[in-house]
Each structure stands twice: as structure tokens, then as C-alpha cells.
Design an enzyme around this catalytic site. Sequence first.
Site, PDB file in Angstrom:
ATOM      1  N   ARG A  74       1.021  -1.231  -0.409  1.00 51.09           N
ATOM      2  CA  ARG A  74      -0.126  -0.019   0.094  1.00 51.09           C
ATOM      3  C   ARG A  74       1.091   1.129  -0.071  1.00 51.09           C
ATOM      4  NH1 ARG A  74      -2.954  -3.227  -1.404  1.00 51.09           N
ATOM      5  NH2 ARG A  74      -4.864  -4.179   0.043  1.00 51.09           N
TER       6      ARG A  74
ATOM      7  N   ARG B 219      -5.787  25.780  -7.232  1.00 52.04           N
ATOM      8  CA  ARG B 219      -5.258  24.368  -6.808  1.00 52.04           C
ATOM      9  C   ARG B 219      -4.367  23.886  -7.860  1.00 52.04           C
ATOM     10  NH1 ARG B 219      -5.419  24.130  -1.409  1.00 52.04           N
ATOM     11  NH2 ARG B 219      -7.516  24.459  -0.604  1.00 52.04           N
TER      12      ARG B 219
ATOM     13  N   ALA C 117     -10.419  26.599   4.704  1.00 52.93           N
ATOM     14  CA  ALA C 117      -9.958  25.381   5.376  1.00 52.93           C
ATOM     15  C   ALA C 117      -8.359  25.488   5.448  1.00 52.93           C
ATOM     16  CB  ALA C 117     -10.375  24.219   4.569  1.00 52.93           C
TER      17      ALA C 117
ATOM     18  N   GLU D 201      -8.056  29.970  10.157  1.00 56.45           N
ATOM     19  CA  GLU D 201      -8.321  29.682   8.654  1.00 56.45           C
ATOM     20  C   GLU D 201      -9.379  30.765   7.931  1.00 56.45           C
ATOM     21  OE1 GLU D 201      -6.288  28.481   6.425  1.00 56.45           O
ATOM     22  OE2 GLU D 201      -4.974  27.406   7.946  1.00 56.45           O
TER      23      GLU D 201
ATOM     24  N   GLU E 235      -8.256  33.733   5.495  1.00 57.24           N
ATOM     25  CA  GLU E 235      -8.469  33.429   4.244  1.00 57.24           C
ATOM     26  C   GLU E 235      -9.680  34.372   3.916  1.00 57.24           C
ATOM     27  OE1 GLU E 235      -9.139  29.197   3.287  1.00 57.24           O
ATOM     28  OE2 GLU E 235      -6.989  28.772   3.417  1.00 57.24           O
TER      29      GLU E 235
ATOM     30  N   PRO F   7      -9.861   8.333   1.690  1.00 57.08           N
ATOM     31  CA  PRO F   7      -9.108   7.032   2.279  1.00 57.08           C
ATOM     32  C   PRO F   7      -8.607   5.973   1.466  1.00 57.08           C
ATOM     33  CG  PRO F   7     -11.699   6.994   2.034  1.00 57.08           C
ATOM     34  CD  PRO F   7     -11.021   8.369   1.469  1.00 57.08           C
ATOM     35  N   GLY F   8      -8.546   6.219   0.299  1.00 56.93           N
ATOM     36  CA  GLY F   8      -8.014   5.006  -0.423  1.00 56.93           C
ATOM     37  C   GLY F   8      -6.674   5.170  -0.624  1.00 56.93           C
TER      38      GLY F   8
ATOM     39  N   GLU G 268      -0.187  31.732  -0.074  1.00 54.07           N
ATOM     40  CA  GLU G 268      -1.327  31.533  -0.563  1.00 54.07           C
ATOM     41  C   GLU G 268      -2.170  32.915  -0.840  1.00 54.07           C
ATOM     42  OE1 GLU G 268      -4.542  28.942   2.417  1.00 54.07           O
ATOM     43  OE2 GLU G 268      -3.473  30.293   3.381  1.00 54.07           O
TER      44      GLU G 268
END
Length: 178
Positions: free
Chosen positions: A36, A63, A75, A92, A96, A114-115, A141
Site C-alpha cells: 500500500r 489549486r 480550510a 483559517e 483566508e 481514504p484510498g 496562499e
Amino acid sequence: MDLKETQLSSEPIFQGTFVTIARDAVRLPNGNEGTRIVIRHPGAACVLAVTDKDEIVLVRQWRYACDQALLELPAGKLDVDGEDPAECALRELAEETHYNAERVKLLHTFYTAPGFCDELMYLYQAEGVKEGSILENDEDEFTETVLLTRDEVKAALKNNEIQDAKTLIGLQYWLLNS
């Protein structure tokens, strides 16, 4: 059925400023071994902030991984080990956007991917939201504050203008529970 995979070993592939990528050997439920690749992340907090005019406070920011600007809830990652996610959410929001909140209330926690990643996101509802933050973004940012009404959020969702998972989760909560 036992679905648990047990770590046999872990080899760091990359150690960055806040994430580590590891190659783990695991024992599978059937007794075989597997590999993994896991991104270890310190966690993050996002905040659902609504103004007195019933407008949601969002940010638009570039992004790089997606090669586009996304519309998102404010966030950020937990800055230090053990940082209170509620404090992160308040910080945050203030950094922001042009808004502060008196306090936040935890709504939900969820894994972002979660993978392959253990990032746990804390979703907060801001209370006592007021304009007037003097905090600024981090040096690397850049954000633009965007206020949307309920109807504008519904239209943006219908037109696939909001593609960020944490924001989709938060906005669905807002639309269904208030």
C-alpha cells in the site's frame, strides 16, 4: 468477515514539510501479503461560515494539482502536532477571508481520500460571524472571498461550479439543516 489489513513494515518514500509518503507491506485478510502506498497527513479543518445576511462565506483559490481555481469553504491543515482543529478552523476563516467567528461547533469528521491518504477533515459551523478580520493569508496562499446566497449555491451546485469535496459536504449540510 475480517477485513483488517495489518502493517508488516513501512518504508518512507518521501518526507515533506507536512506530508509523508510511505510504502507499506501489509498482511491481507486472506493471509497473503500486499503493498500500500499511503500519504500521511496531519489533518485539516474547514469552516461553514454564514453571514447575518444568510450568505455563505467561500474562498476561490488556485489549486495547482487541479490546474484551476476552485470555490471552497475556508480550510487548512493543522499547523502543529496536537493543534486543536477548532482553533485551526477559526484561524483559517480569519486568514483566508474578511471574516471572524466567535466560536465554532463541530458538525462532522470525514476522510478526504481514504484510498491512499489518512487526512482527517474536521467540518465546523462558525457562530457569531462578523466581517473585520485583519489576519492575512500565508505568503504562498492567495484567496478571494466569495459570498453566495442559498439560491446562488443551488445554482452553482447544479452547474458543477463547486467541485471540492469538503465544500460539497458542508454546503449540503447547510442547505438541508438550516
